[in-house]
Design an enzyme around this catalytic site. Structure first.
Site, mmCIF file in Angstrom:
data_model
loop_
_atom_site.group_PDB
_atom_site.id
_atom_site.type_symbol
_atom_site.label_atom_id
_atom_site.label_comp_id
_atom_site.label_asym_id
_atom_site.label_seq_id
_atom_site.Cartn_x
_atom_site.Cartn_y
_atom_site.Cartn_z
ATOM 1 C CE LYS A 74 -4.444 -1.610 1.553
ATOM 2 N NZ LYS A 74 -5.655 -1.382 2.310
ATOM 3 C CE LYS A 132 -13.734 -3.244 1.316
ATOM 4 N NZ LYS A 132 -12.617 -2.902 2.199
ATOM 5 C CE LYS A 153 -6.491 -8.170 -0.998
ATOM 6 N NZ LYS A 153 -7.725 -7.890 -0.277
HETATM 7 P P1 ATP Z 1 -8.836 -2.652 0.345
HETATM 8 O O1 ATP Z 1 -8.623 -2.826 -1.117
HETATM 9 O O2 ATP Z 1 -9.486 -1.341 0.708
HETATM 10 O O3 ATP Z 1 -7.648 -3.013 1.186
HETATM 11 P P2 ATP Z 1 -10.086 -5.231 0.565
HETATM 12 O O4 ATP Z 1 -10.952 -5.531 -0.586
HETATM 13 O O5 ATP Z 1 -8.753 -5.886 0.640
HETATM 14 O O6 ATP Z 1 -9.984 -3.686 0.732
HETATM 15 P P3 ATP Z 1 -10.671 -5.416 3.411
HETATM 16 O O7 ATP Z 1 -11.613 -4.450 4.037
HETATM 17 O O8 ATP Z 1 -9.225 -5.141 3.573
HETATM 18 O O9 ATP Z 1 -10.955 -5.591 1.845
HETATM 19 O O10 ATP Z 1 -11.013 -6.871 3.896
HETATM 20 C C1 ATP Z 1 -12.187 -7.271 4.557
HETATM 21 C C2 ATP Z 1 -12.218 -8.766 4.702
HETATM 22 O O11 ATP Z 1 -12.351 -9.378 3.412
HETATM 23 C C3 ATP Z 1 -10.935 -9.356 5.302
HETATM 24 O O12 ATP Z 1 -11.268 -10.438 6.144
HETATM 25 C C4 ATP Z 1 -10.176 -9.834 4.112
HETATM 26 O O13 ATP Z 1 -9.292 -10.897 4.418
HETATM 27 C C5 ATP Z 1 -11.292 -10.300 3.206
HETATM 28 N N1 ATP Z 1 -10.892 -10.217 1.802
HETATM 29 C C6 ATP Z 1 -10.546 -9.096 1.139
HETATM 30 N N2 ATP Z 1 -10.251 -9.382 -0.143
HETATM 31 C C7 ATP Z 1 -10.431 -10.725 -0.280
HETATM 32 C C8 ATP Z 1 -10.276 -11.626 -1.382
HETATM 33 N N3 ATP Z 1 -9.901 -11.192 -2.567
HETATM 34 N N4 ATP Z 1 -10.548 -12.932 -1.167
HETATM 35 C C9 ATP Z 1 -10.942 -13.373 0.048
HETATM 36 N N5 ATP Z 1 -11.090 -12.578 1.113
HETATM 37 C C10 ATP Z 1 -10.841 -11.266 0.964
#
Ligand code: ATP
Ligand code: LTN
Length: 329
Positions: free
Chosen positions: A112, A196, A193
Site C-alpha cells: 500500500k 476494493k 487479489k
Molecule cells: P482494500 O482494497 O481497501 O484493502 P479489501 O478488498 O482488501 O480492501 P478489506 O476491508 O481489507 O478488503 O477486507 C475485509 C475482509 O475481506 C478481510 O477479512 C479480508 O481478508 C477479506 N478479503 C478481502 N479481499 C479478499 C479476497 N480477494 N478474497 C478473500 N477474502 C478477501
C-alpha cells in the site's frame, strides 16, 4: 459464556464477492456458536485518504451489507470502530510494546505504501490498531480472508509480548480462514487479489452489482488460450472462476470435477455468473429493505456500540492497571 469472535471490514469502497466469501459468509455461520462482534473499521480506512462525504456513505452501506448478508443484530453486535473510543486508546498502549521491525515486515504496508505519494504513519501502525480491535474484546477467533494471516500473526505476537512484559492480560486469538474462497482473485488479473481499491471496471464483482453487470464482468474474465476446462493444468483465471462457483455452491471437489471437466470457457463463465447472481439476489433485496427504513441502521449501530463499550472499557482499565497507568476511580 460463549467464546468471542471479532472481525472487521474497511468502508473503503464497494464490498465485493472476495469480502463476502473470505469474511462475511463465515461470520454469518459463526453467530450461533460464538458471541460475535463485527466492526466497520473506519479508522483503518483513513490510513489512506478518503473523500469525507463518500466515506460516511460507505460506512452506512457497509453496515447495511453486513445485515443484508445475514448478520443478525439481535445476537451479534455490529459496530463502527470510531464510535467506541477504546479501540484507539488501546492501540496507543499496544503501539508502545510493538517493535518497529515487526511492522516494517508487513507485506500489506509495503504494497500500500508503494502506491502513496506520502505515507501517513497511521498506515505503518495499521496492524497495531487491528490488534487492538481484537484484543480489546479478548476475542478467541478471528474469521478473515487469507490476506490477513500476517496481521493476525502480528496480533498474536503483540498479545504474547504484552502478556510476558506485564503478566497474563490478553487471550491469544486464532485465525479462521474459509476452506474455499479464502483468496478470490481479480477477474481482470487472476494473479492479483480481488480488492476494493483496484480501479479496473472488470476487476471485482461488487455485492450490489445488478445481474447484467455481473454477466458482463464474468464474460470478460481473463482465462487462457485453451478452449475448455482441463483439471490437469488449470490456468489461474479458470481456477479462480471454479473457486468462486464452488464457494457459493458449496459443492464437493468430485462434483465440481465431474460437472466442469471439458466444459467450454464460455459456458463455464455463464454458469458461474448465474450461480453468483442467484446467491446475491436475496442479499440485494434485503439490502433494499434495510436501507429503505429510516433510522433503522443508526439504531442498530447505537445498540451495538452501547453493548460492547463496557467490555472494551474494562479491558482498557485492566491494561492501564497492568502498565501502572492511572485508572480513574
Ligand atoms: P482494500 O482494497 O481497501 O484493502 P479489501 O478488498 O482488501 O480492501 P478489506 O476491508 O481489507 O478488503 O477486507 C475485509 C475482509 O475481506 C478481510 O477479512 C479480508 O481478508 C477479506 N478479503 C478481502 N479481499 C479478499 C479476497 N480477494 N478474497 C478473500 N477474502 C478477501
Ligand atoms: N485489516 C483488516 C480489517 C480489520 C480487521 C480487524 C479484521 C481491521 N480490524 C480486526 C479482523 C479483525 C482487513 O481486512 N484489511
Amino acid at each position: 459464556m460463549k467464546p468471542r469472535v471479532l472481525s472487521g471490514v474497511q468502508p473503503s469502497g464497494n464490498l465485493h464477492i472476495g469480502n463476502y466469501l473470505g469474511a462475511l459468509k463465515n461470520w454469518v455461520r459463526l453467530q450461533h456458536d460464538y458471541e460475535c462482534i463485527y466492526c466497520i473499521v473506519d479508522l483503518h480506512a483513513v490510513t489512506v485518504y478518503q473523500e469525507p462525504k463518500e466515506l460516511l456513505s460507505k460506512i452506512r452501506e457497509t453496515a447495511a451489507l453486513f445485515l443484508a448478508a445475514g448478520i443478525d443484530p439481535k445476537i451479534s453486535s455490529v459496530i463502527v470502530q470510531s464510535s467506541v473510543p477504546a479501540h484507539a486508546e488501546l492501540a496507543w498502549m499496544l503501539t508502545c510494546v510493538t517493535p518497529m521491525g515487526w511492522l516494517s515486515r508487513m507485506t500489506q504496508f509495503k504494497a500500500k505504501s508503494e502506491k502513496q505519494e506520502t505515507v501517513g504513519s497511521g498506515l505503518f501502525q495499521y496492524p497495531v490498531l487491528m490488534a487492538a480491535d481484537i484484543l480489546l474484546y479478548q476475542a478467541a477467533i478471528v474469521p478473515v480472508g487469507d490476506d490477513q494471516s500476517q496481521h493476525l500473526e502480528l496480533t498474536r505476537d503483540v498479545a504474547q509480548r504484552f502478556n510476558s512484559l506485564y503478566g497474563d492480560t490478553f487471550v491469544v486469538p486464532e485465525t479462521k480462514l474459509p476452506a474455499v474462497g479464502a483468496r478470490v482473485m481479480g477477474l481482470d488479473d487472476p494473479l492479483k487479489k480481488m480488492s476494493k481499491s483496484e480501479p479496473g471496471a472488470g476487476h471485482a464483482i461488487a455485492l450490489l452489482d445488478p445481474p447484467d453487470v455481473i454477466r458482463k464482468k464474468f464474460a470478460r474474465a481473463t482465462t487462457d488460450s485453451n478452449p475448455c476446462v482441463d483439471f490437469g493444468g488449470l490456468a489461474p483465471g479458470v481456477e479462480n472462476l471454479l473457486n468462486i462457483f464452488q464457494a457459493f455452491a458449496e459443492w464437493p471437489d468430485e462434483r465440481m470435477r465431474s460437472h466442469f471437466a471439458g466444459m467450454r470457457y464460455g459456458e463455464l463463465k455463464k454458469q458461474v455468473a448465474e450461480m453468483v447472481i442467484g446467491r446475491l439476489e436475496p442479499l440485494q433485496s434485503r439490502y433494499r429493505e434495510i436501507t429503505s427504513e429510516p433510522g433503522y441502521l443508526d439504531g442498530i449501530l447505537r445498540e451495538g456500540a452501547d453493548r460492547v463499550a463496557p467490555l472494551a472499557n474494562a479491558t482498557v482499565d485492566l491494561v492501564k492497571s497492568r502498565m501502572g497507568l492511572y485508572v480513574r476511580p
